[in-house]
Motif scaffolding. Structure first.
Motif, PDB file in Angstrom:
ATOM      1  N   UNK A 167      15.106 -43.143   7.574  1.00 44.93           N
ATOM      2  CA  UNK A 167      16.602 -43.972   8.518  1.00 44.93           C
ATOM      3  C   UNK A 167      15.627 -45.600   8.643  1.00 44.93           C
ATOM      4  N   UNK A 168      17.013 -46.017   8.583  1.00 45.29           N
ATOM      5  CA  UNK A 168      16.724 -47.485   9.221  1.00 45.29           C
ATOM      6  C   UNK A 168      16.778 -47.219  10.271  1.00 45.29           C
ATOM      7  N   UNK A 169      16.374 -47.309  11.748  1.00 45.22           N
ATOM      8  CA  UNK A 169      16.478 -46.694  13.077  1.00 45.22           C
ATOM      9  C   UNK A 169      15.967 -45.726  13.655  1.00 45.22           C
ATOM     10  N   UNK A 170      15.326 -45.419  14.627  1.00 45.56           N
ATOM     11  CA  UNK A 170      15.394 -44.214  15.289  1.00 45.56           C
ATOM     12  C   UNK A 170      16.645 -43.538  15.559  1.00 45.56           C
ATOM     13  N   UNK A 171      17.687 -44.291  16.297  1.00 46.41           N
ATOM     14  CA  UNK A 171      19.026 -43.625  16.623  1.00 46.41           C
ATOM     15  C   UNK A 171      19.328 -42.781  15.457  1.00 46.41           C
ATOM     16  N   UNK A 172      19.401 -43.438  13.870  1.00 45.68           N
ATOM     17  CA  UNK A 172      20.308 -42.499  13.161  1.00 45.68           C
ATOM     18  C   UNK A 172      18.968 -41.489  13.020  1.00 45.68           C
ATOM     19  N   UNK A 173      17.482 -41.606  12.741  1.00 44.95           N
ATOM     20  CA  UNK A 173      16.632 -40.468  12.657  1.00 44.95           C
ATOM     21  C   UNK A 173      17.184 -39.698  13.846  1.00 44.95           C
ATOM     22  N   UNK A 174      17.125 -39.660  14.681  1.00 46.94           N
ATOM     23  CA  UNK A 174      18.216 -38.872  15.966  1.00 46.94           C
ATOM     24  C   UNK A 174      19.138 -38.643  15.051  1.00 46.94           C
ATOM     25  N   UNK A 175      19.881 -39.007  14.790  1.00 51.64           N
ATOM     26  CA  UNK A 175      21.281 -38.472  14.046  1.00 51.64           C
ATOM     27  C   UNK A 175      21.181 -37.382  13.319  1.00 51.64           C
ATOM     28  N   UNK A 176      20.229 -37.911  11.930  1.00 48.92           N
ATOM     29  CA  UNK A 176      20.193 -36.713  10.857  1.00 48.92           C
ATOM     30  C   UNK A 176      18.982 -35.581  11.326  1.00 48.92           C
ATOM     31  N   UNK A 177      18.416 -36.052  12.042  1.00 48.13           N
ATOM     32  CA  UNK A 177      17.659 -34.375  12.664  1.00 48.13           C
ATOM     33  C   UNK A 177      18.640 -33.562  13.626  1.00 48.13           C
ATOM     34  N   UNK A 178      19.920 -33.984  14.142  1.00 48.17           N
ATOM     35  CA  UNK A 178      20.652 -32.996  14.791  1.00 48.17           C
ATOM     36  C   UNK A 178      21.368 -31.964  13.757  1.00 48.17           C
ATOM     37  N   UNK A 200      26.469 -37.792  10.239  1.00 44.01           N
ATOM     38  CA  UNK A 200      27.636 -37.973   8.934  1.00 44.01           C
ATOM     39  C   UNK A 200      27.193 -37.773   7.691  1.00 44.01           C
ATOM     40  N   UNK A 201      26.024 -38.828   7.335  1.00 42.00           N
ATOM     41  CA  UNK A 201      25.145 -38.910   6.310  1.00 42.00           C
ATOM     42  C   UNK A 201      24.322 -37.454   6.057  1.00 42.00           C
ATOM     43  N   UNK A 202      23.809 -36.649   7.131  1.00 44.82           N
ATOM     44  CA  UNK A 202      23.861 -35.040   6.662  1.00 44.82           C
ATOM     45  C   UNK A 202      23.812 -33.971   6.275  1.00 44.82           C
ATOM     46  N   UNK A 203      25.196 -34.111   6.414  1.00 45.90           N
ATOM     47  CA  UNK A 203      26.472 -33.478   6.244  1.00 45.90           C
ATOM     48  C   UNK A 203      26.739 -33.875   4.516  1.00 45.90           C
ATOM     49  N   UNK A 204      26.697 -34.477   3.826  1.00 49.43           N
ATOM     50  CA  UNK A 204      26.835 -35.439   3.002  1.00 49.43           C
ATOM     51  C   UNK A 204      25.203 -34.894   1.691  1.00 49.43           C
ATOM     52  N   UNK A 205      24.110 -35.418   2.866  1.00 46.87           N
ATOM     53  CA  UNK A 205      22.593 -34.994   2.363  1.00 46.87           C
ATOM     54  C   UNK A 205      22.625 -33.188   2.395  1.00 46.87           C
ATOM     55  N   UNK A 206      22.754 -32.384   2.930  1.00 47.02           N
ATOM     56  CA  UNK A 206      22.963 -31.065   2.906  1.00 47.02           C
ATOM     57  C   UNK A 206      23.915 -30.506   1.757  1.00 47.02           C
ATOM     58  N   UNK A 207      24.905 -31.308   1.377  1.00 41.16           N
ATOM     59  CA  UNK A 207      25.991 -30.962   0.304  1.00 41.16           C
ATOM     60  C   UNK A 207      25.191 -31.218  -1.066  1.00 41.16           C
ATOM     61  N   UNK A 208      24.851 -31.853  -1.304  1.00 43.37           N
ATOM     62  CA  UNK A 208      23.967 -32.956  -2.765  1.00 43.37           C
ATOM     63  C   UNK A 208      23.493 -31.533  -3.184  1.00 43.37           C
ATOM     64  N   UNK A 209      23.159 -31.727  -4.457  1.00 48.78           N
ATOM     65  CA  UNK A 209      22.854 -30.629  -5.454  1.00 48.78           C
ATOM     66  C   UNK A 209      21.243 -30.707  -5.056  1.00 48.78           C
ATOM     67  N   UNK A 210      20.858 -31.821  -5.121  1.00 44.80           N
ATOM     68  CA  UNK A 210      19.178 -32.021  -5.222  1.00 44.80           C
ATOM     69  C   UNK A 210      18.938 -33.015  -3.699  1.00 44.80           C
ATOM     70  N   UNK A 211      18.674 -32.291  -2.744  1.00 38.77           N
ATOM     71  CA  UNK A 211      18.094 -32.802  -1.017  1.00 38.77           C
ATOM     72  C   UNK A 211      16.663 -33.266  -1.800  1.00 38.77           C
ATOM     73  N   UNK A 212      17.194 -34.770  -1.126  1.00 39.21           N
ATOM     74  CA  UNK A 212      15.080 -34.768  -0.587  1.00 39.21           C
ATOM     75  C   UNK A 212      14.513 -34.632  -0.200  1.00 39.21           C
ATOM     76  N   UNK A 213      13.335 -34.379  -0.057  1.00 35.49           N
ATOM     77  CA  UNK A 213      11.918 -34.201   0.366  1.00 35.49           C
ATOM     78  C   UNK A 213      11.792 -35.066   1.652  1.00 35.49           C
TER      79      UNK A 213
END
Length: 346
Positions: free
Chosen positions: A258-269, A241-254
């Motif tokens: 992530x708070x833990x590995x599971x969130x990080x894996x979700x972000x990558x996917x 879900x957070x990956x979708x917000x990041x993709x829609x932001x005007x200035x994406x982070x470089x």
């Protein structure tokens, strides 16, 4: 199933003689008698009753381990290491899922006490709850996992429990500086809104690092809201879900911490579904160094706790304080370690 009477009959001795052997009182026993009893025990594969042992001593050779959710692989890894450490002392581990729910924690602790279990490791955000004070007064010996004493804490009124934790503040700094050293200047910390003590410490460490680097204006904390509790079982979906917000932001982070590995894996996917590449477009780093972090593609850079050493310390402290509960509780802080893999750009 063989009984103590079966052993006595096979060995040709009294039940009390077998009991003496089982309870370590064989020093005055004739050697040949001891050998017959031991042979009978082995032949019959006799196992002493835990219930009988509890009636005799008030304790059993069991330890409790209460975790928020075994769905989170970091807690599965914790259970594995605690089990290994406990077996060195001839103990086994009873595992309970508490979902960070005070009522569930209270119920599990009462169940453990009723079964004669006196040593427990608790991964909890609620170490100041009254029911924990009550359990300690009833003879419970407790170690809190991943909870540090907070500044201004009244040690006189706080529960007398050992605390064993990774230094989460330094872990947050370590993750941020790793991304900064790789050239990231816009960095986001992705987390769930529920702030446990360890999560807050990681975020504060991250914010401290970006402030020291002069990047506070270009770095943010992005939160996702779980459906239940602290989201321990939902981290992968929250990452998507957070990956979708990041993709829609005007200035994406470089870079993203992530708070833990599971969130990080979700972000990558989730980023992959938006045609955003890791690490070419965004670098990602997690925490916990779970088994999946090395198996996922790209493999995940992660900040790791020295989990085996922490588990050994927790079990050792339980053994020491079960033997002598007058030993004062202590705090044990372990340094984080960075495990570099493919999810952060070179």
């Amino acid at each position: 199933m063989a009984t103590i009477r079966d052993v006595a009959q096979r060995a040709g001795v009294s039940v009390s003689s077998v009991s003496n052997v089982l309870n370590g009182r064989s020093d005055r026993m004739r050697k040949e008698t001891l050998l017959r009893i031991e042979q009978a025990i082995n032949e019959l594969q006799f196992q002493p009753s835990r219930a009988a042992l509890q009636l005799k001593t008030g304790q059993v050779s069991l330890l409790g381990l209460l975790v928020p959710s075994i769905v989170n692989p970091s807690f599965a890894s914790l259970a594995h290491e605690v089990d290994i450490a406990a077996r060195r002392y001839g103990y086994r581990v009873l595992l309970g899922n508490t979902y960070r729910n005070p009522a569930e924690e209270n119920a599990f602790i009462n169940d453990l006490l009723s079964q004669g279990v006196r040593g427990v490791i608790v991964a909890s955000t609620m170490v100041e709850q009254k029911f924990l004070h009550s359990a300690l007064q009833r003879g419970l010996v407790m170690v809190n996992y991943d909870v540090q004493s907070q500044p201004g804490c009244d040690t006189e009124t706080a529960p007398q429990t050992d605390r064993v934790s990774m230094d989460n503040f330094q872990a947050g700094k370590l993750a941020a500086y790793h991304l900064i050293d790789r050239g990231c200047r816009r960095i986001t910390f992705a987390t769930e809104t529920g702030k446990s003590a360890s999560r807050s410490s990681r975020i504060n460490g991250f914010l401290s690092a970006v402030k020291e680097a002069g990047l506070s204006d270009s770095c943010t904390v992005l939160e996702g809201k779980a459906r239940e509790g602290y989201g321990d079982a939902e981290m992968t979906e929250l990452g998507k879900q957070l990956a979708e917000k990041i993709a829609q932001s005007s200035m994406m982070p470089q870079g993203i911490v992530a708070i833990n590995d599971m969130m990080a894996i979700g972000l990558i996917a989730g980023l992959r579904a938006q045609n955003i590449r890791v690490p070419q477009d965004i670098s990602i780093i997690g925490f916990d160094n779970t088994l999946m972090s090395a198996l996922f593609t790209p493999s995940l850079t992660s900040v790791a706790p020295p989990l085996a050493n922490m588990a050994t310390t927790m079990v050792e402290r339980l053994m020491e304080r079960l033997a002598d509960n007058a030993i004062p509780a202590g705090e044990y802080l372990f340094s984080p370690q960075l495990v570099m893999r493919e999810s952060v750009i070179d």
